[in-house]
Design a protein around this motif. Structure first.
Motif, PDB file in Angstrom:
ATOM      1  N   ALA A  73       0.885  -1.125   0.057  1.00 45.70           N
ATOM      2  CA  ALA A  73      -0.053  -0.028  -0.048  1.00 45.70           C
ATOM      3  C   ALA A  73       0.761   1.366   0.086  1.00 45.70           C
ATOM      4  O   ALA A  73       2.090   1.110   0.497  1.00 45.70           O
ATOM      5  N   VAL A  74       0.288   2.361  -0.634  1.00 48.13           N
ATOM      6  CA  VAL A  74       1.088   3.544  -0.449  1.00 48.13           C
ATOM      7  C   VAL A  74       0.465   4.556   0.208  1.00 48.13           C
ATOM      8  O   VAL A  74      -0.869   4.611   0.292  1.00 48.13           O
ATOM      9  N   GLY A  75       1.024   5.833   0.703  1.00 47.08           N
ATOM     10  CA  GLY A  75       0.320   6.808   1.205  1.00 47.08           C
ATOM     11  C   GLY A  75       0.302   7.071   2.871  1.00 47.08           C
ATOM     12  O   GLY A  75       0.775   6.194   3.568  1.00 47.08           O
ATOM     13  N   GLY A  76      -0.069   8.038   3.375  1.00 49.24           N
ATOM     14  CA  GLY A  76      -0.175   8.444   4.727  1.00 49.24           C
ATOM     15  C   GLY A  76       0.136   9.976   4.797  1.00 49.24           C
ATOM     16  O   GLY A  76       0.601  10.799   4.132  1.00 49.24           O
ATOM     17  N   GLU A  89       0.630   8.398  -3.792  1.00 50.50           N
ATOM     18  CA  GLU A  89      -0.228   7.720  -4.556  1.00 50.50           C
ATOM     19  C   GLU A  89       0.056   8.094  -6.003  1.00 50.50           C
ATOM     20  O   GLU A  89      -0.357   7.212  -6.923  1.00 50.50           O
ATOM     21  N   LEU A 256     -12.201  -4.126   4.470  1.00 49.97           N
ATOM     22  CA  LEU A 256     -11.231  -3.778   3.521  1.00 49.97           C
ATOM     23  C   LEU A 256     -10.161  -4.970   3.795  1.00 49.97           C
ATOM     24  O   LEU A 256      -9.497  -4.988   2.601  1.00 49.97           O
ATOM     25  N   HIS A 276      -7.031  -2.365  -0.050  1.00 46.12           N
ATOM     26  CA  HIS A 276      -7.207  -1.350   1.081  1.00 46.12           C
ATOM     27  C   HIS A 276      -5.779  -0.580   0.998  1.00 46.12           C
ATOM     28  O   HIS A 276      -5.200  -0.820   0.294  1.00 46.12           O
ATOM     29  N   GLY A 277      -5.733   0.617   1.777  1.00 45.24           N
ATOM     30  CA  GLY A 277      -4.668   1.200   1.908  1.00 45.24           C
ATOM     31  C   GLY A 277      -3.667   1.198   3.004  1.00 45.24           C
ATOM     32  O   GLY A 277      -3.666  -0.032   3.405  1.00 45.24           O
ATOM     33  N   SER A 278      -2.806   2.314   3.308  1.00 47.31           N
ATOM     34  CA  SER A 278      -1.928   2.095   4.291  1.00 47.31           C
ATOM     35  C   SER A 278      -2.453   2.089   5.700  1.00 47.31           C
ATOM     36  O   SER A 278      -1.533   1.761   6.805  1.00 47.31           O
ATOM     37  N   ALA A 279      -3.693   2.299   5.994  1.00 50.34           N
ATOM     38  CA  ALA A 279      -4.232   2.142   7.306  1.00 50.34           C
ATOM     39  C   ALA A 279      -3.236   2.762   8.368  1.00 50.34           C
ATOM     40  O   ALA A 279      -2.794   2.106   9.325  1.00 50.34           O
ATOM     41  N   ASP A 281      -3.839   4.060  10.922  1.00 44.51           N
ATOM     42  CA  ASP A 281      -4.407   3.972  12.412  1.00 44.51           C
ATOM     43  C   ASP A 281      -3.984   2.501  12.906  1.00 44.51           C
ATOM     44  O   ASP A 281      -4.149   2.218  13.884  1.00 44.51           O
ATOM     45  N   LEU A 282      -3.563   1.531  12.259  1.00 43.76           N
ATOM     46  CA  LEU A 282      -3.076   0.271  12.429  1.00 43.76           C
ATOM     47  C   LEU A 282      -1.538   0.131  12.414  1.00 43.76           C
ATOM     48  O   LEU A 282      -1.125  -0.837  12.819  1.00 43.76           O
ATOM     49  N   ASN A 289      -4.926  -7.037   9.077  1.00 41.96           N
ATOM     50  CA  ASN A 289      -5.617  -8.304   8.390  1.00 41.96           C
ATOM     51  C   ASN A 289      -4.561  -8.587   7.195  1.00 41.96           C
ATOM     52  O   ASN A 289      -4.964  -7.742   6.093  1.00 41.96           O
TER      53      ASN A 289
HETATM   54  P1  NAD Z   1      -7.367   2.732   4.115  1.00 41.85           P
HETATM   55  O1  NAD Z   1      -7.660   1.648   3.103  1.00 41.85           O
HETATM   56  O2  NAD Z   1      -5.917   2.775   4.609  1.00 41.85           O
HETATM   57  O3  NAD Z   1      -8.225   2.572   5.827  1.00 41.85           O
HETATM   58  C1  NAD Z   1      -9.507   2.652   5.804  1.00 41.85           C
HETATM   59  C2  NAD Z   1     -10.109   1.854   6.949  1.00 41.85           C
HETATM   60  O4  NAD Z   1      -9.964   0.385   6.718  1.00 41.85           O
HETATM   61  C3  NAD Z   1      -9.382   2.111   8.159  1.00 41.85           C
HETATM   62  O5  NAD Z   1     -10.256   2.233   9.515  1.00 41.85           O
HETATM   63  C4  NAD Z   1      -8.323   0.855   8.541  1.00 41.85           C
HETATM   64  O6  NAD Z   1      -7.755   0.540   9.880  1.00 41.85           O
HETATM   65  C5  NAD Z   1      -9.187  -0.271   7.975  1.00 41.85           C
HETATM   66  N1  NAD Z   1      -8.314  -1.273   7.078  1.00 41.85           N
HETATM   67  C6  NAD Z   1      -7.656  -0.981   5.811  1.00 41.85           C
HETATM   68  N2  NAD Z   1      -6.660  -2.097   5.549  1.00 41.85           N
HETATM   69  C7  NAD Z   1      -7.096  -2.896   6.434  1.00 41.85           C
HETATM   70  C8  NAD Z   1      -6.456  -4.450   6.945  1.00 41.85           C
HETATM   71  N3  NAD Z   1      -5.740  -4.856   6.172  1.00 41.85           N
HETATM   72  N4  NAD Z   1      -6.847  -4.721   8.137  1.00 41.85           N
HETATM   73  C9  NAD Z   1      -7.749  -4.266   8.823  1.00 41.85           C
HETATM   74  N5  NAD Z   1      -8.223  -3.158   8.545  1.00 41.85           N
HETATM   75  C10 NAD Z   1      -7.851  -2.306   7.538  1.00 41.85           C
HETATM   76  O7  NAD Z   1      -7.820   3.836   3.581  1.00 41.85           O
HETATM   77  P2  NAD Z   1      -7.778   5.431   4.164  1.00 41.85           P
HETATM   78  O8  NAD Z   1      -7.592   5.484   5.872  1.00 41.85           O
HETATM   79  O9  NAD Z   1      -8.724   6.383   3.737  1.00 41.85           O
HETATM   80  O10 NAD Z   1      -6.366   5.826   3.488  1.00 41.85           O
HETATM   81  C11 NAD Z   1      -5.182   5.893   4.316  1.00 41.85           C
HETATM   82  C12 NAD Z   1      -4.029   6.022   3.045  1.00 41.85           C
HETATM   83  O11 NAD Z   1      -3.918   4.982   2.252  1.00 41.85           O
HETATM   84  C13 NAD Z   1      -4.347   7.383   2.407  1.00 41.85           C
HETATM   85  O12 NAD Z   1      -2.649   7.815   1.986  1.00 41.85           O
HETATM   86  C14 NAD Z   1      -4.690   6.844   0.741  1.00 41.85           C
HETATM   87  O13 NAD Z   1      -4.391   7.304  -0.200  1.00 41.85           O
HETATM   88  C15 NAD Z   1      -3.887   5.417   0.886  1.00 41.85           C
HETATM   89  N6  NAD Z   1      -4.463   4.362  -0.042  1.00 41.85           N
HETATM   90  C16 NAD Z   1      -3.600   3.847  -0.580  1.00 41.85           C
HETATM   91  C17 NAD Z   1      -4.005   2.471  -1.423  1.00 41.85           C
HETATM   92  C18 NAD Z   1      -3.343   1.642  -2.142  1.00 41.85           C
HETATM   93  O14 NAD Z   1      -1.964   2.019  -2.100  1.00 41.85           O
HETATM   94  N7  NAD Z   1      -3.516   0.662  -2.979  1.00 41.85           N
HETATM   95  C19 NAD Z   1      -5.352   2.328  -1.342  1.00 41.85           C
HETATM   96  C20 NAD Z   1      -6.244   3.095  -0.638  1.00 41.85           C
HETATM   97  C21 NAD Z   1      -5.917   4.302   0.056  1.00 41.85           C
END
Ligand code: NAD
Ligand code: IPM
Ligand code: MN
Length: 361
Positions: A73-76, A89, A256, A276-279, A281-282, A289
């Motif tokens: 994943a990328v970003g933060g 991104e 996700l 999913h993204g870089s999450a 918060d985790l 996951n």
């Molecule tokens: P996110 O997908 O990172 O997280 C969204 C929610 O889903 C959060 O509550 C997170 O804790 C949960 N979540 C995501 N993946 C999880 C996992 N594997 N296990 C458990 N819970 C999970 O989206 P966001 O918070 O809106 O974005 C965070 C960063 O990630 C941003 O910089 C965004 O640009 C980037 N992003 C990157 C990608 C990618 O690299 N393909 C995709 C989406 C978002």
């Protein structure tokens, strides 16, 4: 088989879930007698920090020589103030464009053992099984952008041939499934959507007459995905609608953390990446996951390398682990149940991967 797999762990939980996917791929290689070579390269914020740009030339070159690519994943937030063209991104978008990855396949299946993790009633989830075919290198993501102090514009642009090739991909996928496509657009407002609708209709009529095509608007589809998720089989849609609908689809099944994806073009290599993204918060807590990443590794095996049995072995191991309640925090159901860490979950999958019984002569 001898294959070079390039790893782009990226940012946040990217490296944590990539680690588990790689353990799974190593286990597959040793069980099935393959030689997988892994080479890591920098992308996203990690590459900005190290090389000053989100997709260094060296990374692209390494990727171009790969048999398949795995991305975490990328970003933060750390890079929020980076100039727009250097945001993490942009590295992922440039990779998709440079490799010609015009199609992003996001399959989703409701797993009975996880019905309680979903906000929907179990009877609505029964039999839910669809794939989102998302156009990945066009639309508003790649149109001209202008960012002024008091005005900003993002151009949404589609050429007919970009729509034709993704429609064809959806037609082929639907032909191997239940022969039903829902093409999602906003043709009541957008010119690109009207071109989309017309083009999809022609490709289907000319090349896939046995496939039943239904057009639907993005707004009502967003609702129907929740009220009637079973009605969908192949969802064909443009770049941004596909981005949004796939996170919504993740909500339908509960998290996700469960959704894998394959990004492909006319030629190899493809990029296999969790939805999913870089999450942030985790990150660093060891609780993300890894199933989405592990299932993306399964897609890498069959879609990327043509290894069907190996991919099946991974999916069976995941199903078996989930069925026995090996659940990370995001999908843990009973309040008193133990949540498995990222590594414990990955280890369970690795332990459960078994080679198919040897065929009798
Ligand atoms: P996110 O997908 O990172 O997280 C969204 C929610 O889903 C959060 O509550 C997170 O804790 C949960 N979540 C995501 N993946 C999880 C996992 N594997 N296990 C458990 N819970 C999970 O989206 P966001 O918070 O809106 O974005 C965070 C960063 O990630 C941003 O910089 C965004 O640009 C980037 N992003 C990157 C990608 C990618 O690299 N393909 C995709 C989406 C978002
Ligand atoms: C995804 C992500 C990316 C997208 C971002 C990180 C550019 O959200 O893969 O779904 O919007 O395509
Ligand atoms: Mn997304």
């Amino acid at each position: 088989m001898d294959a070079l797999i390039v790893l782009l762990p990226g940012d946040g939980i990217g490296p944590e879930v990539t680690r588990e996917a790689v353990r799974v791929l190593r286990a597959v290689a040793s069980l099935f007698g393959h030689e997988f070579r892994f080479q890591e390269a920098a992308i996203g914020g990690a590459a900005v920090d190290k090389h000053g740009e989100p997709l260094p030339a060296e990374t692209l070159e390494t990727c171009q020589g790969a048999d398949a690519i795995f991305l975490g994943a990328v970003g933060g937030d750390k890079w929020n103030d980076t100039p727009p063209h250097l945001r993490p991104e942009q590295g992922l978008l440039a990779l998709r464009r440079e490799l010609g990855l015009f199609a992003n396949l996001r399959p989703l299946r409701a797993i009975p053992a996880l019905h309680d993790a979903s906000p929907l009633r179990p009877e609505r989830l029964q039999g839910v099984d669809f794939v989102i075919v998302r156009e990945l290198t066009g639309g508003v993501y790649f149109g001209e952008r202008h960012e002024g102090e008091t005005r900003a514009t993002d151009l949404c642009k589609y050429d007919q041939h970009e729509i034709e090739r993704i429609a064809r991909m959806a037609g082929e996928i639907a032909s191997g499934r239940s022969k039903r496509i829902t093409s999602v657009d906003k043709a009541n407002v957008l010119a690109t959507s009207r071109l989309w609708r017309k083009t999809v209709e022609r490709v289907m009529a000319d090349e896939f007459p046995a496939v039943e095509l239904r057009h639907a608007l993005i707004d009502s589809t967003a609702m129907n995905l929740i009220t009637h998720p079973r009605d969908f089989d192949v969802i064909l849609t443009e770049n941004m609608f596909g981005d949004i609908l796939s996170d919504e689809a993740a909500g339908v099944v509960g998290s996700l953390g469960l959704l894998p994806s394959a990004s492909c073009g006319a030629e190899k290599p493809g990029v296999f990446e969790p939805v999913h993204g870089s999450a942030p918060d985790l990150t660093g807590k060891g609780i993300a996951n890894p199933y989405a990443a592990i299932l993306s590794a399964a897609l890498l095996l069959d879609q990327g390398l043509g290894l069907q049995l190996e991919a099946e072995a991974v999916r069976n191991a995941v199903d078996s682990a989930i069925g026995d309640g090996v659940l990370p925090l995001d999908i843990v159901i009973a309040e008193d149940a133990q949540a498995y860490s990222t590594t414990e979950t990955g280890s369970t999958v690795v332990e459960r991967i078994t080679a198919p019984p040897a065929s009798t002569p």
